[in-house]
Design an enzyme around this catalytic site. Structure first.
Site, PDB file in Angstrom:
ATOM      1  N   ALA A 126      69.137 -16.122  31.246  1.00 19.91           N
ATOM      2  CA  ALA A 126      69.507 -17.400  30.631  1.00 19.91           C
ATOM      3  C   ALA A 126      70.272 -18.212  31.663  1.00 19.91           C
ATOM      4  O   ALA A 126      71.085 -17.669  32.413  1.00 19.91           O
ATOM      5  CB  ALA A 126      70.364 -17.172  29.394  1.00 19.91           C
ATOM      6  N   LYS A 181      79.987 -18.772  30.539  1.00 24.30           N
ATOM      7  CA  LYS A 181      80.298 -18.881  31.969  1.00 24.30           C
ATOM      8  C   LYS A 181      80.259 -20.338  32.432  1.00 24.30           C
ATOM      9  O   LYS A 181      81.112 -20.775  33.208  1.00 24.30           O
ATOM     10  CB  LYS A 181      79.321 -18.041  32.790  1.00 24.30           C
ATOM     11  CG  LYS A 181      79.533 -16.545  32.615  1.00 24.30           C
ATOM     12  CD  LYS A 181      78.457 -15.747  33.342  1.00 24.30           C
ATOM     13  CE  LYS A 181      78.618 -14.261  33.115  1.00 24.30           C
ATOM     14  NZ  LYS A 181      77.592 -13.470  33.830  1.00 24.30           N
ATOM     15  N   GLY A 210      74.531 -18.512  34.940  1.00 16.51           N
ATOM     16  CA  GLY A 210      73.432 -17.701  34.418  1.00 16.51           C
ATOM     17  C   GLY A 210      73.868 -16.284  34.143  1.00 16.51           C
ATOM     18  O   GLY A 210      74.926 -15.829  34.584  1.00 16.51           O
ATOM     19  N   ASP A 211      73.029 -15.596  33.407  1.00 13.76           N
ATOM     20  CA  ASP A 211      73.229 -14.176  33.176  1.00 13.76           C
ATOM     21  C   ASP A 211      71.863 -13.526  33.016  1.00 13.76           C
ATOM     22  O   ASP A 211      70.923 -14.163  32.519  1.00 13.76           O
ATOM     23  CB  ASP A 211      74.088 -13.913  31.942  1.00 13.76           C
ATOM     24  CG  ASP A 211      74.671 -12.511  31.980  1.00 13.76           C
ATOM     25  OD1 ASP A 211      75.655 -12.306  32.708  1.00 13.76           O
ATOM     26  OD2 ASP A 211      74.121 -11.613  31.312  1.00 13.76           O
ATOM     27  N   THR A 212      71.772 -12.270  33.441  1.00 15.32           N
ATOM     28  CA  THR A 212      70.522 -11.527  33.375  1.00 15.32           C
ATOM     29  C   THR A 212      70.779 -10.182  32.723  1.00 15.32           C
ATOM     30  O   THR A 212      71.760  -9.510  33.056  1.00 15.32           O
ATOM     31  CB  THR A 212      69.942 -11.313  34.791  1.00 15.32           C
ATOM     32  OG1 THR A 212      69.709 -12.588  35.393  1.00 15.32           O
ATOM     33  CG2 THR A 212      68.634 -10.528  34.745  1.00 15.32           C
TER      34      THR A 212
END
Length: 191
Positions: free
Chosen positions: A107, A53, A70-72
């Site tokens: 992250a 991303k 970010g990613d969760t």
């Protein structure tokens, strides 16, 4: 004030959290496929998504500023729980989380001219036992439909959380302490 970076995220929660660091930013919205590769470890998967991303955001950004993304994900019994695909999936996720602990991994990636830096924060979250009525009412609220693991700790889903071991802001979607350190290492924020 001119922006010092881009945030590659459509999440209003990430925007609100990043605003707490008091630096001007603008949005870019890259489209990245969120599909886990076979046998890809959960931590590798969430780091890859954040990096992809950030790099996609950097490629489309109108100015040569750093891009934060970010990613969760939610992990229970080694399985990644993505966003629920429908009501049955959402209720099944809530049943899996009921009365036990799970991991939330967030992250963050910062793409800049020096490369792409990553940070990963893992938080353990414990739910109280949920009744069928709890799950049905929560799904009917509409809140869990677009959330990893089928719940949002910052909203109505927060009432299910009996314990948290780690970063609350990471569970919401942007770990403040670690993101600030990432931006400091890149020279975007003063130390």
């Amino acid at each position: 004030m001119s922006p010092v970076l881009y945030l590659a995220s459509a999440s209003p929660r990430r925007r609100e959290l990043l605003a707490q660091l008091e630096l001007p930013f603008e949005l870019v919205l890259p489209q990245v496929e969120e599909r886990r590769a076979p046998h890809e470890a959960a931590a590798d998967y969430v780091r890859r998504l954040a990096r992809d991303k950030a790099l996609a955001g950097r490629a489309m950004a109108p100015r040569p500023l750093p891009v934060l993304a970010g990613d969760t994900i939610v992990v229970v019994d080694g399985e990644v729980l993505e966003k629920p695909v429908d009501r049955a999936d959402g209720l099944a996720m809530l049943s899996r989380l009921s009365g036990r602990s799970h991991l939330v991994m967030t992250a963050m990636a910062l793409a800049h001219r020096g490369g792409c830096e990553l940070t990963l924060v893992t938080t353990e979250v414990t739910f109280r036992a949920l009744s069928a009525s709890d799950k049905a009412r929560y799904w009917a609220s509409g809140e869990p439909a677009d959330k990893a693991g089928g719940y949002g700790i910052q909203g109505l889903g927060g009432r299910f959380v009996s314990r948290i071991d780690g970063s609350y802001s990471a569970v919401v979607g942007l770990p403040l302490v670690e993101t600030e350190a990432l931006l400091q290492r890149a020279g975007i924020l003063p130390r």
